[in-house]
Structure formats: structure tokens, C-alpha cells
Motif scaffolding. Structure first.
Motif, PDB file in Angstrom:
ATOM      1  N   ILE A 273       0.839  -1.200   0.000  1.00  0.00           N
ATOM      2  CA  ILE A 273       0.000   0.000   0.000  1.00  0.00           C
ATOM      3  C   ILE A 273       0.875   1.252   0.000  1.00  0.00           C
ATOM      4  O   ILE A 273       0.625   2.203  -0.752  1.00  0.00           O
ATOM      5  CB  ILE A 273      -0.958  -0.004   1.212  1.00  0.00           C
ATOM      6  CG1 ILE A 273      -2.019  -1.087   1.022  1.00  0.00           C
ATOM      7  CG2 ILE A 273      -1.608   1.355   1.413  1.00  0.00           C
ATOM      8  CD1 ILE A 273      -2.833  -1.385   2.265  1.00  0.00           C
ATOM      9  N   ILE A 274       1.909   1.243   0.815  1.00  0.00           N
ATOM     10  CA  ILE A 274       2.816   2.400   0.874  1.00  0.00           C
ATOM     11  C   ILE A 274       3.507   2.607  -0.472  1.00  0.00           C
ATOM     12  O   ILE A 274       3.637   3.741  -0.940  1.00  0.00           O
ATOM     13  CB  ILE A 274       3.837   2.232   2.023  1.00  0.00           C
ATOM     14  CG1 ILE A 274       3.111   2.346   3.361  1.00  0.00           C
ATOM     15  CG2 ILE A 274       4.956   3.263   1.918  1.00  0.00           C
ATOM     16  CD1 ILE A 274       3.948   1.968   4.559  1.00  0.00           C
TER      17      ILE A 274
ATOM     18  N   LEU B   8       2.375   1.724  -3.439  1.00  0.00           N
ATOM     19  CA  LEU B   8       1.387   2.218  -4.403  1.00  0.00           C
ATOM     20  C   LEU B   8       1.126   3.705  -4.195  1.00  0.00           C
ATOM     21  O   LEU B   8       1.048   4.466  -5.165  1.00  0.00           O
ATOM     22  CB  LEU B   8       0.082   1.429  -4.282  1.00  0.00           C
ATOM     23  CG  LEU B   8       0.122  -0.003  -4.802  1.00  0.00           C
ATOM     24  CD1 LEU B   8      -1.163  -0.741  -4.446  1.00  0.00           C
ATOM     25  CD2 LEU B   8       0.363  -0.029  -6.301  1.00  0.00           C
ATOM     26  N   GLU B   9       1.002   4.116  -2.951  1.00  0.00           N
ATOM     27  CA  GLU B   9       0.794   5.538  -2.653  1.00  0.00           C
ATOM     28  C   GLU B   9       2.006   6.368  -3.071  1.00  0.00           C
ATOM     29  O   GLU B   9       1.855   7.480  -3.572  1.00  0.00           O
ATOM     30  CB  GLU B   9       0.486   5.745  -1.166  1.00  0.00           C
ATOM     31  CG  GLU B   9      -0.881   5.264  -0.757  1.00  0.00           C
ATOM     32  CD  GLU B   9      -2.003   5.980  -1.474  1.00  0.00           C
ATOM     33  OE1 GLU B   9      -1.947   7.215  -1.616  1.00  0.00           O
ATOM     34  OE2 GLU B   9      -2.951   5.301  -1.904  1.00  0.00           O
ATOM     35  N   SER B  10       3.181   5.823  -2.873  1.00  0.00           N
ATOM     36  CA  SER B  10       4.403   6.525  -3.280  1.00  0.00           C
ATOM     37  C   SER B  10       4.443   6.699  -4.800  1.00  0.00           C
ATOM     38  O   SER B  10       4.783   7.774  -5.300  1.00  0.00           O
ATOM     39  CB  SER B  10       5.632   5.744  -2.806  1.00  0.00           C
ATOM     40  OG  SER B  10       6.803   6.358  -3.252  1.00  0.00           O
TER      41      SER B  10
ATOM     42  N   GLU C 284       1.647  12.200  -9.601  1.00  0.00           N
ATOM     43  CA  GLU C 284       0.919  13.456  -9.398  1.00  0.00           C
ATOM     44  C   GLU C 284       1.843  14.667  -9.420  1.00  0.00           C
ATOM     45  O   GLU C 284       1.536  15.675 -10.038  1.00  0.00           O
ATOM     46  CB  GLU C 284       0.169  13.423  -8.063  1.00  0.00           C
ATOM     47  CG  GLU C 284      -1.070  12.579  -8.065  1.00  0.00           C
ATOM     48  CD  GLU C 284      -1.721  12.518  -6.684  1.00  0.00           C
ATOM     49  OE1 GLU C 284      -1.324  13.291  -5.778  1.00  0.00           O
ATOM     50  OE2 GLU C 284      -2.630  11.688  -6.514  1.00  0.00           O
TER      51      GLU C 284
ATOM     52  N   CYS D 212       6.283  11.603   0.961  1.00  0.00           N
ATOM     53  CA  CYS D 212       5.073  10.781   0.996  1.00  0.00           C
ATOM     54  C   CYS D 212       3.872  11.589   1.468  1.00  0.00           C
ATOM     55  O   CYS D 212       2.850  11.031   1.839  1.00  0.00           O
ATOM     56  CB  CYS D 212       5.295   9.540   1.857  1.00  0.00           C
ATOM     57  SG  CYS D 212       5.852   9.892   3.507  1.00  0.00           S
ATOM     58  N   ASN D 213       4.034  12.913   1.476  1.00  0.00           N
ATOM     59  CA  ASN D 213       2.942  13.823   1.831  1.00  0.00           C
ATOM     60  C   ASN D 213       2.388  13.509   3.219  1.00  0.00           C
ATOM     61  O   ASN D 213       1.196  13.526   3.440  1.00  0.00           O
ATOM     62  CB  ASN D 213       1.838  13.766   0.769  1.00  0.00           C
ATOM     63  CG  ASN D 213       1.086  15.071   0.691  1.00  0.00           C
ATOM     64  OD1 ASN D 213       1.605  16.117   1.060  1.00  0.00           O
ATOM     65  ND2 ASN D 213      -0.140  15.020   0.206  1.00  0.00           N
TER      66      ASN D 213
ATOM     67  N   LYS E 268       1.878   6.775  -6.788  1.00  0.00           N
ATOM     68  CA  LYS E 268       0.826   7.728  -7.133  1.00  0.00           C
ATOM     69  C   LYS E 268       1.304   9.164  -6.883  1.00  0.00           C
ATOM     70  O   LYS E 268       1.082  10.053  -7.698  1.00  0.00           O
ATOM     71  CB  LYS E 268      -0.425   7.413  -6.306  1.00  0.00           C
ATOM     72  CG  LYS E 268      -1.686   8.068  -6.815  1.00  0.00           C
ATOM     73  CD  LYS E 268      -2.913   7.410  -6.217  1.00  0.00           C
ATOM     74  CE  LYS E 268      -3.336   8.154  -4.983  1.00  0.00           C
ATOM     75  NZ  LYS E 268      -4.595   7.641  -4.407  1.00  0.00           N
ATOM     76  N   MET E 269       2.000   9.357  -5.766  1.00  0.00           N
ATOM     77  CA  MET E 269       2.530  10.687  -5.426  1.00  0.00           C
ATOM     78  C   MET E 269       3.545  11.136  -6.471  1.00  0.00           C
ATOM     79  O   MET E 269       3.548  12.290  -6.885  1.00  0.00           O
ATOM     80  CB  MET E 269       3.173  10.646  -4.040  1.00  0.00           C
ATOM     81  CG  MET E 269       3.784  11.940  -3.597  1.00  0.00           C
ATOM     82  SD  MET E 269       2.592  13.219  -3.232  1.00  0.00           S
ATOM     83  CE  MET E 269       1.758  12.489  -1.855  1.00  0.00           C
TER      84      MET E 269
END
Length: 189
Positions: free
Chosen positions: A109-110, A112-114, A120, A130-131, A116-117
Motif C-alpha cells: 500500500i505504501i 502504491l501511494e508513493s 501526481e 510521501c505527503n 501515485k505521489m
């Protein structure tokens, strides 16, 4: 010339623009282009953050795993000599499969979020961003941000060496880190 190795030339990609860059890359890990350098910096930051957590978690596990496990009726995960489970010490087989599945899922999950960041923010992406700053520790000015990122890198690099030292020390001496150096972990007890 390199700031870290004054007798060696500075690698061409390490121009001092990234936080913590002092021109030290004797093995050429930075790669041949900016993309590979960014990828390696991202990996360094992720490993640094994990190492910082591990350096705290390793002795805490050795100090409190047995008392907590005994109080709630669970088996201790430490080795017979009281060491934290690791590849060199053994004991990883005692850790539940559910833990490993949950850990792998969280890591996924981390990641995937990274990713995506990174997509973006595009070219504005800073490796390791990682916002996530719930305490607002990151300064708002560029100079302050660079200093904060350099501090994180230095602490992370030191932590990577420390956790390596923990693992090797326990494998060689077969004594828990907290027992080998009690002044750090049990100074008043």
C-alpha cells in the motif's frame, strides 16, 4: 572535487543540489542519469526510515517482549538467549504468518501511494516525499527543507549502520544487544 573525499573527483551526477549530497559515490550507485539517481535516493530514504524504526524497535523488543507476552498469555518471540529474531539469530519462524502477510500488504500500500505521489507531482517530486507530516516538522522555506532532509538522511545512514551492528553483534556474541551494552538500555535498573 568531492567534499566527502577531497582527493577524489566529484561524480558528475552529484552536483550538490540534492539534500545530503557531498559527492560520495565510490561504487557508482548513482547511475548514469538523473532518473537512476532519483530512484536510488528514494531507495536510500525508504531504507533509512525502516532502519530508524528498527534501531528503536530492536532493543524495545528485547526489553519488553517477554513481560508483555507473559502478561497476556502469548509465547515470547525472542530467541532462547533473549535476542530479537533475525536472519542471523534465527527465530523468524516463531513470527506468525498473519504478521508477514499484514506487513507485506502495508508495504504494498505504501509503495502504491508513493508511486501515485510521484505521478501526481511529476518533476516537482522530491525523493521520499510521501505527503505525511502530521506534526508540521518540515520547514516551509527551501533552505530549511534542505537542512531537514539532510538531517533525515544522516540519521538514516547512521541507523542503517547501527542495525547492521546489532545483527552482527548478536550473531557473533550470542547475547542480546540490551545485555551487551546495558548502559544504553538499562542505565538506572
Amino acid at each position: 572535487m568531492s567534499q566527502a573525499l577531497p582527493f577524489a573527483p566529484r561524480p558528475k551526477l552529484l552536483d550538490g543540489t540534492m539534500a545530503g549530497d557531498v559527492g560520495f559515490d565510490p561504487f557508482g550507485f548513482a547511475g548514469e542519469n538523473k532518473e537512476s539517481l532519483t530512484y536510488m535516493r528514494e531507495a536510500e530514504i525508504k531504507h533509512s526510515r525502516l532502519a530508524m524504526l528498527a534501531v528503536v524497535g530492536w532493543p524495545i523488543a528485547e526489553l519488553f517482549d517477554k513481560p508483555i507476552a507473559d502478561s497476556i498469555g502469548l509465547p515470547t518471540l525472542l530467541t532462547n538467549t533473549g535476542e530479537s529474531p533475525s536472519l542471523l539469530n534465527g527465530g523468524l519462524d516463531k513470527v506468525s504468518v498473519a504478521y508477514w502477510v499484514a506487513f507485506a500488504a502495508l508495504a504494498g500500500i505504501i509503495e502504491l501511494e508513493s508511486s501515485k505521489m510521484q505521478e501526481e507531482k511529476g518533476k516537482d517530486y522530491i525523493p521520499g516525499d510521501c505527503n505525511f507530516d502530521p506534526l508540521n516538522l518540515m520547514p516551509t522555506d527551501k533552505k530549511g527543507q534542505n537542512e531537514m532532509m539532510t538531517k533525515e538522511l544522516k540519521h538514516g545512514r547512521l541507523s542503517m549502520m547501527a542495525i547492521l551492528g546489532f545483527a552482527i553483534q548478536e550473531a557473533v556474541y550470542n547475547i542480546p544487544v540490551v545485555a551487551e551494552t546495558p548502559i544504553f538500555f538499562k542505565p538506572l535498573f
